[in-house]
Write a protein that holds these residues in place. Structure first.
Motif, mmCIF file in Angstrom:
data_model
loop_
_atom_site.group_PDB
_atom_site.id
_atom_site.type_symbol
_atom_site.label_atom_id
_atom_site.label_comp_id
_atom_site.label_asym_id
_atom_site.label_seq_id
_atom_site.Cartn_x
_atom_site.Cartn_y
_atom_site.Cartn_z
ATOM 1 N N LEU A 26 0.850 -1.181 0.000
ATOM 2 C CA LEU A 26 0.000 0.000 0.000
ATOM 3 C C LEU A 26 0.889 1.235 0.000
ATOM 4 N N VAL A 27 0.431 2.307 -0.622
ATOM 5 C CA VAL A 27 1.227 3.531 -0.708
ATOM 6 C C VAL A 27 0.503 4.655 0.032
ATOM 7 N N PRO A 28 1.037 5.124 1.193
ATOM 8 C CA PRO A 28 0.429 6.275 1.875
ATOM 9 C C PRO A 28 0.638 7.535 1.050
ATOM 10 N N VAL A 29 -0.415 8.325 0.877
ATOM 11 C CA VAL A 29 -0.307 9.550 0.091
ATOM 12 C C VAL A 29 -0.870 10.721 0.879
ATOM 13 N N GLY A 30 -0.391 11.926 0.509
ATOM 14 C CA GLY A 30 -0.909 13.135 1.135
ATOM 15 C C GLY A 30 0.165 14.116 1.526
ATOM 16 N N GLN A 31 1.407 13.628 1.764
ATOM 17 C CA GLN A 31 2.525 14.500 2.101
ATOM 18 C C GLN A 31 3.777 13.986 1.406
ATOM 19 N N PRO A 32 4.594 14.874 0.822
ATOM 20 C CA PRO A 32 5.828 14.425 0.145
ATOM 21 C C PRO A 32 6.747 13.618 1.065
ATOM 22 N N GLY A 33 6.814 13.993 2.340
ATOM 23 C CA GLY A 33 7.716 13.312 3.262
ATOM 24 C C GLY A 33 7.372 11.866 3.535
ATOM 25 N N LEU A 34 6.198 11.424 3.147
ATOM 26 C CA LEU A 34 5.820 10.024 3.350
ATOM 27 C C LEU A 34 6.715 9.076 2.560
ATOM 28 N N VAL A 35 7.281 9.561 1.457
ATOM 29 C CA VAL A 35 8.176 8.721 0.654
ATOM 30 C C VAL A 35 9.389 8.299 1.471
ATOM 31 N N ASP A 36 9.951 9.244 2.251
ATOM 32 C CA ASP A 36 11.108 8.918 3.094
ATOM 33 C C ASP A 36 10.725 7.916 4.181
ATOM 34 N N TRP A 37 9.525 8.086 4.759
ATOM 35 C CA TRP A 37 9.101 7.172 5.823
ATOM 36 C C TRP A 37 8.901 5.770 5.275
ATOM 37 N N THR A 38 8.311 5.638 4.083
ATOM 38 C CA THR A 38 8.084 4.302 3.535
ATOM 39 C C THR A 38 9.389 3.637 3.119
ATOM 40 N N GLY A 39 10.448 4.423 2.983
ATOM 41 C CA GLY A 39 11.741 3.837 2.655
ATOM 42 C C GLY A 39 11.782 3.177 1.292
ATOM 43 N N GLY A 40 10.936 3.637 0.379
ATOM 44 C CA GLY A 40 10.937 3.072 -0.960
ATOM 45 C C GLY A 40 9.997 1.902 -1.136
ATOM 46 N N PRO A 84 -5.161 -1.312 8.080
ATOM 47 C CA PRO A 84 -5.452 -2.732 8.334
ATOM 48 C C PRO A 84 -6.557 -3.277 7.440
ATOM 49 N N LEU A 85 -7.620 -2.508 7.257
ATOM 50 C CA LEU A 85 -8.716 -2.956 6.397
ATOM 51 C C LEU A 85 -8.234 -3.114 4.953
ATOM 52 N N ALA A 86 -7.426 -2.169 4.480
ATOM 53 C CA ALA A 86 -6.925 -2.238 3.110
ATOM 54 C C ALA A 86 -6.005 -3.442 2.920
ATOM 55 N N VAL A 87 -5.183 -3.750 3.908
ATOM 56 C CA VAL A 87 -4.310 -4.925 3.825
ATOM 57 C C VAL A 87 -5.147 -6.201 3.751
ATOM 58 N N ALA A 88 -6.140 -6.299 4.631
ATOM 59 C CA ALA A 88 -6.989 -7.486 4.642
ATOM 60 C C ALA A 88 -7.762 -7.633 3.330
ATOM 61 N N ALA A 89 -8.174 -6.502 2.752
ATOM 62 C CA ALA A 89 -9.006 -6.553 1.543
ATOM 63 C C ALA A 89 -8.195 -6.832 0.280
ATOM 64 N N THR A 90 -6.959 -6.319 0.216
ATOM 65 C CA THR A 90 -6.190 -6.399 -1.027
ATOM 66 C C THR A 90 -5.108 -7.467 -1.011
ATOM 67 N N GLY A 91 -4.652 -7.871 0.174
ATOM 68 C CA GLY A 91 -3.515 -8.773 0.254
ATOM 69 C C GLY A 91 -2.185 -8.075 0.130
ATOM 70 N N PHE A 92 -2.193 -6.735 -0.035
ATOM 71 C CA PHE A 92 -0.966 -5.950 -0.080
ATOM 72 C C PHE A 92 -0.420 -5.809 1.345
ATOM 73 N N LEU A 93 0.842 -5.395 1.439
ATOM 74 C CA LEU A 93 1.447 -5.095 2.735
ATOM 75 C C LEU A 93 1.303 -3.603 3.020
ATOM 76 N N GLY A 94 1.278 -3.253 4.312
ATOM 77 C CA GLY A 94 1.188 -1.855 4.707
ATOM 78 C C GLY A 94 2.207 -1.512 5.769
ATOM 79 N N LEU A 95 2.325 -0.222 6.068
ATOM 80 C CA LEU A 95 3.231 0.284 7.103
ATOM 81 C C LEU A 95 2.432 0.979 8.198
ATOM 82 N N HIS A 96 2.916 0.857 9.439
ATOM 83 C CA HIS A 96 2.244 1.542 10.542
ATOM 84 C C HIS A 96 3.235 1.763 11.675
ATOM 85 N N GLY A 97 2.808 2.569 12.646
ATOM 86 C CA GLY A 97 3.572 2.748 13.873
ATOM 87 C C GLY A 97 3.182 1.687 14.893
ATOM 88 N N GLU A 98 4.063 1.428 15.846
ATOM 89 C CA GLU A 98 3.860 0.350 16.815
ATOM 90 C C GLU A 98 2.527 0.398 17.557
#
Length: 295
Positions: free
Chosen positions: A190-204, A220-234
């Motif tokens: 999954l690709v978080p969008v909305g701020q340019p700095g998110l690219v650095d956080w996702t690490g590519g 979490p819902l998007a991961v469960a629905a698509t089978g893609f991987l996502g990123l989150h904080g602890e």
């Protein structure tokens, strides 16, 4: 953590005598001693060595004292703000994702204690509007994912959380203890969008046919629905549970939570909220790091 017990411990550290320290707080030595013991149990370490002749600080106590003094200075600053102008009855707080996570109860309690006349209202934010909601005055203050790009605002980091991969529960990755970026390099993300700095956080982390997400709450819902991987904080592991996903520690840039407000914001309600967040952060750190060696 009980703030009064912290004050008792600091007085005992100065007096090194239970009777004198208890009298300074106008209570008997026995209940004073019980409060010190309760604090030590909560911290998981002895702060004081007690003999029939003397009281002295342990090594853990020596580490605890300066940290506790910093926290009490933050609390005292909050109470000074509480004595200011009480003309603002509502504070609009923008919240992205899990916000302050486990620190919400302490923050609300501190705000209620110093400004019981203020009602906190909450506005849900996403990555695209987390800064603009502050700029336009839609919210008075915001809890944001600090990804840069807001030099015109006062942005103060309050929490640095681990980086976690959100993986489908039926994925072969789900049984791993942790992941490196190499482990999941060929997977769709999954690709978080909305701020340019998110690219650095996702690490590519990304994919040629991206599925975009605009809010941490949808991951979490998007991961469960698509089978893609996502990123989150602890904290998402506790605040956004979902039966269709697993959370795994992932190498890479941490998720940084911050308070954002306007540079020319002078209302005491905003200052009080900022101080309450700082104090709740200090209490949390004191609970977890108050007796451990400096890193």
């Amino acid at each position: 953590m009980d703030v009064r017990s912290v004050r008792y411990a600091l007085t005992l550290a100065e007096e090194l005598h239970f009777g004198r320290a208890a009298r300074a707080h106008f209570i008997a030595a026995q209940p004073f001693g019980r409060r010190i013991q309760q604090l030590e149990r909560e911290l998981g370490a002895k702060l004081f060595e007690r003999t029939s002749r003397r009281v002295r600080l342990t090594d853990a106590g020596e580490r605890f004292v300066p940290r506790a003094r910093r926290v009490l200075r933050q609390l005292d600053a909050l109470m000074e703000i509480a004595e200011g102008d009480h003309g603002e009855p509502v504070l609009r707080v923008g919240v992205l994702g899990f916000g302050l996570a486990d620190r919400w109860p302490a923050t609300r309690s501190l705000m209620a204690g110093c400004r019981p006349d203020v009602d906190l209202t909450y506005v849900e934010l996403d990555w695209s509007n987390q800064y603009d909601a502050v700029r336009t005055g839609e919210v008075d203050v915001a809890i944001v994912h600090n990804v840069g790009g807001a030099d015109d605002l006062v942005v103060e980091t309050v929490m640095d959380t681990g980086r976690y991969a959100v993986v489908p529960a039926d994925s072969e990755l789900a049984d791993a203890d942790r992941l490196s970026e190499h482990d999941a390099a060929d997977r769709p993300w999954l690709v978080p969008v909305g701020q340019p700095g998110l690219v650095d956080w996702t690490g590519g982390c990304g994919t040629r046919k991206p599925v975009e997400v605009r809010s941490p709450t949808t991951i979490p819902l998007a991961v469960a629905a698509t089978g893609f991987l996502g990123l989150h904080g602890e904290p998402a592991t506790r605040f956004f549970p979902h039966p269709g996903v697993r959370y795994l520690p992932l190498d890479g840039p941490h998720s940084t939570v911050a308070i954002a407000s306007r540079r020319r914001e002078h209302r005491d309600t905003v200052a009080a909220f900022r101080s309450a967040v700082r104090a709740s952060t200090g209490l949390e750190r004191l609970r977890h790091e108050g007796t451990t060696a400096e890193r």
